[in-house]
Design an enzyme around this catalytic site. Structure first.
Site, PDB file in Angstrom:
ATOM      1  N   GLU A 108       8.467  -7.179  -8.272  1.00 29.42           N
ATOM      2  CA  GLU A 108       7.635  -6.654  -9.360  1.00 29.42           C
ATOM      3  C   GLU A 108       8.309  -5.521 -10.122  1.00 29.42           C
ATOM      4  OE1 GLU A 108       3.734  -5.255  -8.155  1.00 29.42           O
ATOM      5  OE2 GLU A 108       3.168  -4.779 -10.201  1.00 29.42           O
ATOM      6  N   ARG A 144     -14.217   1.230   1.777  1.00 27.26           N
ATOM      7  CA  ARG A 144     -13.126   0.326   1.383  1.00 27.26           C
ATOM      8  C   ARG A 144     -13.294  -1.012   2.103  1.00 27.26           C
ATOM      9  NH1 ARG A 144     -10.080   5.239   1.650  1.00 27.26           N
ATOM     10  NH2 ARG A 144      -9.231   4.777   3.714  1.00 27.26           N
ATOM     11  N   LYS A 188       4.922  -7.551  -1.251  1.00 31.30           N
ATOM     12  CA  LYS A 188       5.053  -7.059  -2.638  1.00 31.30           C
ATOM     13  C   LYS A 188       5.740  -5.699  -2.667  1.00 31.30           C
ATOM     14  CE  LYS A 188       2.369  -4.510  -5.317  1.00 31.30           C
ATOM     15  NZ  LYS A 188       1.208  -3.985  -6.056  1.00 31.30           N
ATOM     16  N   LYS A 206       6.837 -10.935 -10.429  1.00 24.51           N
ATOM     17  CA  LYS A 206       5.592 -10.350 -10.963  1.00 24.51           C
ATOM     18  C   LYS A 206       5.962  -9.363 -12.065  1.00 24.51           C
ATOM     19  CE  LYS A 206       1.477  -7.762  -9.601  1.00 24.51           C
ATOM     20  NZ  LYS A 206       0.390  -7.697  -8.628  1.00 24.51           N
TER      21      LYS A 206
HETATM   22  P1  13P Z   1      -2.762  -4.385 -12.090  1.00 26.21           P
HETATM   23  O1  13P Z   1      -3.026  -5.827 -12.417  1.00 26.21           O
HETATM   24  O2  13P Z   1      -4.014  -3.537 -12.026  1.00 26.21           O
HETATM   25  O3  13P Z   1      -1.673  -3.791 -12.939  1.00 26.21           O
HETATM   26  O4  13P Z   1      -2.241  -4.327 -10.595  1.00 26.21           O
HETATM   27  C1  13P Z   1      -1.356  -5.259 -10.169  1.00 26.21           C
HETATM   28  C2  13P Z   1      -0.507  -4.690  -9.102  1.00 26.21           C
HETATM   29  O5  13P Z   1      -0.433  -5.211  -8.007  1.00 26.21           O
HETATM   30  C3  13P Z   1       0.281  -3.492  -9.412  1.00 26.21           C
HETATM   31  O6  13P Z   1       1.267  -3.328  -8.432  1.00 26.21           O
END
Ligand code: 13P
Length: 339
Positions: free
Chosen positions: A177, A46, A136, A219
């Site tokens: 998000e 990773r 996030k 988001k």
């Molecule tokens: P994806 O663009 O692969 O959906 O991932 C964005 C993300 O941060 C999901 O929490």
């Protein structure tokens, strides 16, 4: 709360021509992606993979922020420098995923609520010390049957708003998000109704917790047909319905909207973003990307777990970042894909 600081950070994350690199896969999610390519999922691998991403020359030309997982925020790159230091050098704002995952919602089979509020204030203060300037938190909504239930909408909106308030109290910009999943065979109209309802309740909850909208980034998922549906809506329809939804829910005080890719193909995600930015000039917010899979999938494949492929993989990372940076300005054309 230092509002000017929050505003500056949010602006830097979504400044013109730039978007956000979501590289915050938890260890189990990263394992899923590595397993699919036969790459061993160890901390060393990773570290190697993520070193490849952040040391891509010129990445900061198209990426304004990078979301890291806890392990990476504390980790060092292959040459022994912290990830935070490399990102700062690239002009990319370091951020951190702080939710602890979407867990089963009690009494609502098939639905999820995102956890992570306990101890979050203390964790945010520590992340701020290490150098994260934004965070996030992802909430998920499934379409199908009688879902989402009102319990799911309310619980997730509340969690997002409490998280956002805690972030701002720690001078950290919250990425908010709400993700309506593409899984299923629903129509774009059903996606519109659920996405609008989710966003409306999130903004109500943000207001009731006193969150300042000038210091957040939204988001969202796009308004899009289910991935298993027949007769799926085309690029222009997705763009029109997505913007129509955002116009009805997102106050102009919000500095930026950065979409997730949610399982769209790389080029589809770029085409949609470009089409949205071509619908209208002078949108009230920056409209850009915060892609995970759609920025990383091709590069991860090219790397394939072998450090000899670093250079080739970095070309792919840079290319996808550039294509999406152009799309955030409405200047993308498929002809530019040939590298
Ligand atoms: P994806 O663009 O692969 O959906 O991932 C964005 C993300 O941060 C999901 O929490």
């Amino acid at each position: 709360m230092d509002l000017e600081r929050l505003k500056d950070t949010a602006q830097a994350m979504v400044s013109p021509g730039k978007g956000i690199l979501a590289m915050d896969e938890s260890a189990p999610t990263c394992q899923k992606r590595f397993d699919a390519l036969g790459i061993p999922s160890t901390q060393e691998m990773r570290r190697e993979y993520r070193t490849m991403l952040v040391t891509t020359a010129g990445l900061g030309e198209h990426i304004g922020g990078a979301i890291l997982f806890d392990e990476t925020l504390r980790d060092e790159t292959l040459d022994g420098r912290s990830f935070v230091e490399i990102l700062n050098e690239q002009g990319i704002v370091p951020g951190i995923k702080v939710d602890t995952g979407a867990k089963d919602l009690a009494l609502r089979p098939g639905e999820k609520v995102t956890e992570g509020l306990d101890g979050l204030d203390r964790r945010l203060a520590e992340y701020r010390e290490i150098g994260a300037l934004f965070a996030k938190w992802r909430a998920v909504y499934v379409i199908g049957g009688n879902c989402p239930s009102s319990a799911c909408y309310v619980a997730n909106a509340h969690g997002l708003a409490r998280y956002a308030a805690l972030c701002q109290a720690n001078d950290i910009v919250p990425i908010v998000e709400p993700e309506v999943l593409m899984d299923g065979s629903h129509s774009i109209d059903e996606s519109f109704i659920v996405t609008q309802q989710a966003q409306q309740l999130v903004f109500e909850a943000l207001a009731s917790q006193g969150v300042n909208l000038e210091g957040i980034v939204l988001k969202p998922s796009m308004v899009i047909s289910g991935s298993g549906g027949s007769d799926r809506a085309g690029i222009d329809e997705v763009a029109i319905q997505t913007l129509r939804c955002l116009r009805s829910t997102v106050p102009p005080a919000v500095p930026g909207i950065a979409f997730l890719s949610g399982g769209q193909s790389d080029e589809e995600a770029t085409l949609h973003l470009n089409a949205i930015n071509n619908l209208e000039s002078n949108l009230p917010w920056a409209v850009t990307f915060s892609y995970g899979r759609a920025l990383q999938a091709a590069a991860m494949k090219k790397w394939g777990g072998d450090s000899r492929n670093f250079g080739e993989a970095q070309k792919v990372v840079y290319h996808r970042a550039r294509m999406n940076g152009l799309a955030s300005l409405g200047k993308y054309q498929p002809g530019l894909e040939a590298i």
